[in-house]
Design a protein around this motif. Structure first.
Motif, PDB file in Angstrom:
ATOM      1  N   SER A  49       0.810  -1.218   0.000  1.00  0.00           N
ATOM      2  CA  SER A  49       0.000   0.000   0.000  1.00  0.00           C
ATOM      3  C   SER A  49       0.842   1.266   0.000  1.00  0.00           C
ATOM      4  O   SER A  49       0.388   2.317  -0.461  1.00  0.00           O
ATOM      5  CB  SER A  49      -0.968   0.006   1.186  1.00  0.00           C
ATOM      6  N   HIS A  50       2.086   1.187   0.483  1.00  0.00           N
ATOM      7  CA  HIS A  50       2.973   2.355   0.439  1.00  0.00           C
ATOM      8  C   HIS A  50       4.089   2.184  -0.591  1.00  0.00           C
ATOM      9  O   HIS A  50       4.948   3.044  -0.729  1.00  0.00           O
ATOM     10  CB  HIS A  50       3.582   2.623   1.812  1.00  0.00           C
ATOM     11  N   ARG A  51       4.054   1.063  -1.310  1.00  0.00           N
ATOM     12  CA  ARG A  51       5.066   0.832  -2.350  1.00  0.00           C
ATOM     13  C   ARG A  51       4.528   1.200  -3.730  1.00  0.00           C
ATOM     14  O   ARG A  51       5.282   1.599  -4.622  1.00  0.00           O
ATOM     15  CB  ARG A  51       5.513  -0.633  -2.349  1.00  0.00           C
ATOM     16  N   LEU A  52       3.215   1.043  -3.905  1.00  0.00           N
ATOM     17  CA  LEU A  52       2.587   1.278  -5.198  1.00  0.00           C
ATOM     18  C   LEU A  52       1.648   2.473  -5.134  1.00  0.00           C
ATOM     19  O   LEU A  52       1.082   2.762  -4.073  1.00  0.00           O
ATOM     20  CB  LEU A  52       1.771   0.049  -5.623  1.00  0.00           C
ATOM     21  N   PRO A  53       1.439   3.166  -6.244  1.00  0.00           N
ATOM     22  CA  PRO A  53       0.386   4.193  -6.280  1.00  0.00           C
ATOM     23  C   PRO A  53      -0.951   3.577  -5.895  1.00  0.00           C
ATOM     24  O   PRO A  53      -1.213   2.394  -6.175  1.00  0.00           O
ATOM     25  CB  PRO A  53       0.387   4.644  -7.746  1.00  0.00           C
ATOM     26  N   ALA A  54      -1.812   4.352  -5.249  1.00  0.00           N
ATOM     27  CA  ALA A  54      -3.057   3.824  -4.680  1.00  0.00           C
ATOM     28  C   ALA A  54      -3.893   3.070  -5.707  1.00  0.00           C
ATOM     29  O   ALA A  54      -4.414   1.985  -5.420  1.00  0.00           O
ATOM     30  CB  ALA A  54      -3.872   4.963  -4.070  1.00  0.00           C
ATOM     31  N   LYS A  55      -4.014   3.612  -6.911  1.00  0.00           N
ATOM     32  CA  LYS A  55      -4.856   2.969  -7.931  1.00  0.00           C
ATOM     33  C   LYS A  55      -4.296   1.595  -8.308  1.00  0.00           C
ATOM     34  O   LYS A  55      -5.042   0.618  -8.440  1.00  0.00           O
ATOM     35  CB  LYS A  55      -4.948   3.863  -9.170  1.00  0.00           C
ATOM     36  N   GLU A  56      -2.974   1.520  -8.481  1.00  0.00           N
ATOM     37  CA  GLU A  56      -2.356   0.247  -8.836  1.00  0.00           C
ATOM     38  C   GLU A  56      -2.482  -0.757  -7.688  1.00  0.00           C
ATOM     39  O   GLU A  56      -2.765  -1.934  -7.905  1.00  0.00           O
ATOM     40  CB  GLU A  56      -0.888   0.456  -9.202  1.00  0.00           C
ATOM     41  N   SER A  57      -2.297  -0.287  -6.457  1.00  0.00           N
ATOM     42  CA  SER A  57      -2.412  -1.168  -5.301  1.00  0.00           C
ATOM     43  C   SER A  57      -3.831  -1.730  -5.197  1.00  0.00           C
ATOM     44  O   SER A  57      -4.020  -2.926  -4.951  1.00  0.00           O
ATOM     45  CB  SER A  57      -2.049  -0.421  -4.017  1.00  0.00           C
ATOM     46  N   ARG A  58      -4.837  -0.885  -5.408  1.00  0.00           N
ATOM     47  CA  ARG A  58      -6.230  -1.339  -5.321  1.00  0.00           C
ATOM     48  C   ARG A  58      -6.575  -2.348  -6.414  1.00  0.00           C
ATOM     49  O   ARG A  58      -7.465  -3.176  -6.248  1.00  0.00           O
ATOM     50  CB  ARG A  58      -7.191  -0.147  -5.396  1.00  0.00           C
ATOM     51  N   SER A  59      -5.867  -2.267  -7.545  1.00  0.00           N
ATOM     52  CA  SER A  59      -6.183  -3.157  -8.670  1.00  0.00           C
ATOM     53  C   SER A  59      -5.650  -4.575  -8.462  1.00  0.00           C
ATOM     54  O   SER A  59      -6.074  -5.512  -9.147  1.00  0.00           O
ATOM     55  CB  SER A  59      -5.613  -2.584  -9.969  1.00  0.00           C
TER      56      SER A  59
END
Length: 199
Positions: free
Chosen positions: A36-46
């Motif tokens: 969650s803090h490594r990826l942009p929020a949109k990518e993490s949610r996907s």
């Protein structure tokens, strides 16, 4: 006491231990996997369910591991994430400031396995993350822990660390932030490595 623990990079051959530290009991569940803090929020949610573990497995196969693992003998007992800040959402954070243009690395998640807490693992774990960053050319490492002034930190939010922990690992406060975690203000802590070679 903490000299009993060894810290190693989270490489591909240690992925099973990474999964022990970060993965869900149910393989189909969607949990953080420290993304969650490594990826942009949109990518993490996907990334859902097993896709998150697959992404972390791929990270472990890269030349630079996504973090370090602490061991008590052969048993994995801790995890710390560390990476160049420029590669993380922290690079674009409006709440956690950039102190200067130094290409710092960030250590943003320190986790001890349930059943092993209270044994002094967090300090060697953080020190191991700093050492690994230094071995990979980091001029400095930053953390963004809470300044809880000795008050109890909720266990679910404890992964960010405390100011006192980072101070014990040789970090000094360099800035305040607009970020709050678990009801406490977070601060920017930094340890310069050029002088001490991450020793």
């Amino acid at each position: 006491m903490h000299m009993n623990f060894e810290v190693h990079p989270a490489t591909a051959e240690r992925f099973a231990d990474v999964a022990t530290m970060l993965g869900p009991k149910n393989p189909t569940s969607t949990v953080c996997w420290c993304l969650s803090h490594r990826l942009p929020a949109k990518e993490s949610r996907s990334l859902l369910g097993p896709a998150r573990g697959a992404y972390v497995r791929e990270l472990c196969g890269r030349d630079v591991a996504p973090g370090v693992l602490a061991y008590d003998g052969d048993e994995v007992v801790g995890w710390a994430a560390v990476a160049p800040r420029a590669e993380l959402p922290f690079a674009r954070s409006r709440k956690i400031p950039h102190v200067d243009d130094l290409p710092v690395w960030s250590a943003w998640c320190v986790r001890v396995r349930p059943g092993h807490r209270g044994r002094g693992i967090t300090l060697p774990l953080l020190e191991g993350a700093v050492r690994y960053a230094g071995e990979n050319g980091a001029p400095a490492v930053e953390g963004y822990p809470v300044d809880n002034r000795g008050a109890k930190v909720d266990l679910t939010m404890a992964y960010v660390g405390t100011r006192a922990l980072f101070e014990r690992a040789g970090f000094t406060k360099v800035a305040d932030t607009d970020s709050i975690s678990g009801g406490f203000p977070r601060v920017v802590m930094r340890r310069l490595l050029t002088a001490d070679s991450a020793a």
